[in-house]
Design an enzyme around this catalytic site. Structure first.
Site, PDB file in Angstrom:
ATOM      1  N   LYS A  15       0.830  -1.216   0.000  1.00 40.89           N
ATOM      2  CA  LYS A  15       0.000   0.000   0.000  1.00 40.89           C
ATOM      3  C   LYS A  15       0.864   1.266   0.000  1.00 40.89           C
ATOM      4  CE  LYS A  15      -2.084  -0.749   3.945  1.00 40.89           C
ATOM      5  NZ  LYS A  15      -1.311  -1.876   4.466  1.00 40.89           N
ATOM      6  N   ARG A  88      -8.988  -0.006  10.123  1.00 40.99           N
ATOM      7  CA  ARG A  88      -8.501  -1.364  10.367  1.00 40.99           C
ATOM      8  C   ARG A  88      -9.546  -2.261  11.000  1.00 40.99           C
ATOM      9  NH1 ARG A  88      -2.834   0.273  10.185  1.00 40.99           N
ATOM     10  NH2 ARG A  88      -1.447  -1.473  10.444  1.00 40.99           N
ATOM     11  N   ARG A 125      12.203  -5.203   4.973  1.00 40.68           N
ATOM     12  CA  ARG A 125      11.774  -3.852   4.592  1.00 40.68           C
ATOM     13  C   ARG A 125      12.625  -2.800   5.304  1.00 40.68           C
ATOM     14  NH1 ARG A 125       5.587  -1.926   5.176  1.00 40.68           N
ATOM     15  NH2 ARG A 125       5.947  -2.112   7.409  1.00 40.68           N
ATOM     16  N   ARG A 159      12.049  -0.730  10.947  1.00 43.05           N
ATOM     17  CA  ARG A 159      11.028  -0.428  11.962  1.00 43.05           C
ATOM     18  C   ARG A 159      11.067  -1.419  13.116  1.00 43.05           C
ATOM     19  NH1 ARG A 159       5.412   0.510   8.853  1.00 43.05           N
ATOM     20  NH2 ARG A 159       4.742  -0.693  10.655  1.00 43.05           N
ATOM     21  N   ARG A 170       1.046  -8.940  14.016  1.00 47.99           N
ATOM     22  CA  ARG A 170       0.359  -7.920  13.212  1.00 47.99           C
ATOM     23  C   ARG A 170      -0.515  -8.583  12.139  1.00 47.99           C
ATOM     24  NH1 ARG A 170       5.282  -4.859  11.143  1.00 47.99           N
ATOM     25  NH2 ARG A 170       3.832  -3.614   9.934  1.00 47.99           N
TER      26      ARG A 170
HETATM   27  P1  AMP Z   1       1.364   0.418   9.937  1.00 47.91           P
HETATM   28  O1  AMP Z   1       2.434   1.428   9.715  1.00 47.91           O
HETATM   29  O2  AMP Z   1       0.098   0.735   9.190  1.00 47.91           O
HETATM   30  O3  AMP Z   1       1.840  -0.995   9.697  1.00 47.91           O
HETATM   31  O4  AMP Z   1       0.982   0.506  11.492  1.00 47.91           O
HETATM   32  C1  AMP Z   1       1.920   0.237  12.507  1.00 47.91           C
HETATM   33  C2  AMP Z   1       1.214   0.099  13.851  1.00 47.91           C
HETATM   34  O5  AMP Z   1       0.555   1.332  14.178  1.00 47.91           O
HETATM   35  C3  AMP Z   1       0.114  -0.952  13.913  1.00 47.91           C
HETATM   36  O6  AMP Z   1       0.631  -2.238  14.173  1.00 47.91           O
HETATM   37  C4  AMP Z   1      -0.731  -0.415  15.065  1.00 47.91           C
HETATM   38  O7  AMP Z   1      -0.114  -0.672  16.316  1.00 47.91           O
HETATM   39  C5  AMP Z   1      -0.674   1.079  14.834  1.00 47.91           C
HETATM   40  N1  AMP Z   1      -1.758   1.540  13.943  1.00 47.91           N
HETATM   41  C6  AMP Z   1      -1.624   2.066  12.698  1.00 47.91           C
HETATM   42  N2  AMP Z   1      -2.813   2.390  12.167  1.00 47.91           N
HETATM   43  C7  AMP Z   1      -3.736   2.047  13.113  1.00 47.91           C
HETATM   44  C8  AMP Z   1      -5.151   2.090  13.151  1.00 47.91           C
HETATM   45  N3  AMP Z   1      -5.864   2.548  12.120  1.00 47.91           N
HETATM   46  N4  AMP Z   1      -5.761   1.654  14.294  1.00 47.91           N
HETATM   47  C9  AMP Z   1      -5.058   1.195  15.339  1.00 47.91           C
HETATM   48  N5  AMP Z   1      -3.726   1.088  15.354  1.00 47.91           N
HETATM   49  C10 AMP Z   1      -3.056   1.519  14.244  1.00 47.91           C
END
Ligand code: AMP
Length: 213
Positions: A15, A88, A125, A159, A170
């Site tokens: 994405k 999400r 990554r 990360r 995740r």
């Molecule tokens: P991402 O960068 O989208 O993979 O998000 C990394 C982490 O941020 C996730 O594993 C969650 O802990 C938190 N996070 C990101 N977006 C959300 C969301 N919409 N709702 C809840 N937690 C989020």
């Protein structure tokens, strides 16, 4: 008038890569709730301190915290957005409609992919802290190791949550909550499914076709 675009897909489904292309070439603003949360952690804000442990485990931050952060960072009157990593779960999908988009036109694109192959993709990554460019040490390495091809920056990040045990959690969190979101948009005829197994350029062309319609 362009529609907002909501990208839904597992962590590592591509994405972010597609979003950067759309920002560069099609005038969208990218909003990634993960990036917003990581920025709060870097700033050591109250919110950042509250969410760090949750994110490090690969769990979801509370709906209300994420929604407030989003509201504080968006300007719907001025910009057309690509939402990446939000919503999400079903509650977030409802809030996005009721409290953020409030009737603005949008389309949802679902990056369909078998999540078992994504663990290797994510452990390799790397992200440029300065410009957000995304690399993969196996499939899309930097030309010069440790230096961003895009901006020349040398802050290349692995990360904290791109580690194997956290990635597996995740994926579980994603798989457990996403189906009602897909059903929700499907029932409104707002969902387009794409195979995210396709090569990046092919996927890009399909997305451009969808957003131009
Ligand atoms: P991402 O960068 O989208 O993979 O998000 C990394 C982490 O941020 C996730 O594993 C969650 O802990 C938190 N996070 C990101 N977006 C959300 C969301 N919409 N709702 C809840 N937690 C989020």
């Amino acid at each position: 008038m362009k529609r907002h675009v909501i990208l839904i897909g597992a962590p590592g489904s591509g994405k972010g890569t597609q979003a950067s292309f759309l920002v560069k070439n099609h005038g969208y603003k990218h909003v990634s709730t993960g990036d917003l949360l990581r920025a709060e952690i870097s700033k050591k804000s109250v919110l950042g301190l509250e969410v760090k442990a949750v994110m490090d485990k690969g769990e979801l931050v509370s709906d209300e915290q994420v929604l407030k952060l989003l509201e504080a960072n968006l300007n719907l009157e001025k910009n057309v957005y690509i939402f990446d990593g939000y919503p999400r779960n079903l509650a977030q999908a409802q809030s996005l409609g009721d409290r953020i988009l409030k009737g603005s036109e949008f389309i949802t694109i679902y990056f369909e992919i078998d999540t078992t192959g994504l663990v290797a993709r994510l452990t390799n990554r790397r992200t440029c802290k300065d410009c957000g460019a995304i690399y993969n040490l196996l499939s899309q390495p930097m030309k010069v190791n440790g230096q961003c091809d895009n901006c020349g920056g040398k802050n290349i990040l692995h990360r904290d949550d791109d580690k194997e045990d956290v990635i597996k959690n995740r994926m579980n969190v994603y798989n457990n909550a996403i189906q009602p979101v897909l059903d929700f948009y499907n029932s409104k005829s707002k969902l387009v499914r794409l195979s995210a197994e396709s090569p990046i350029e092919e996927l890009r062309e399909k997305i451009v076709g969808i957003i131009s319609n």
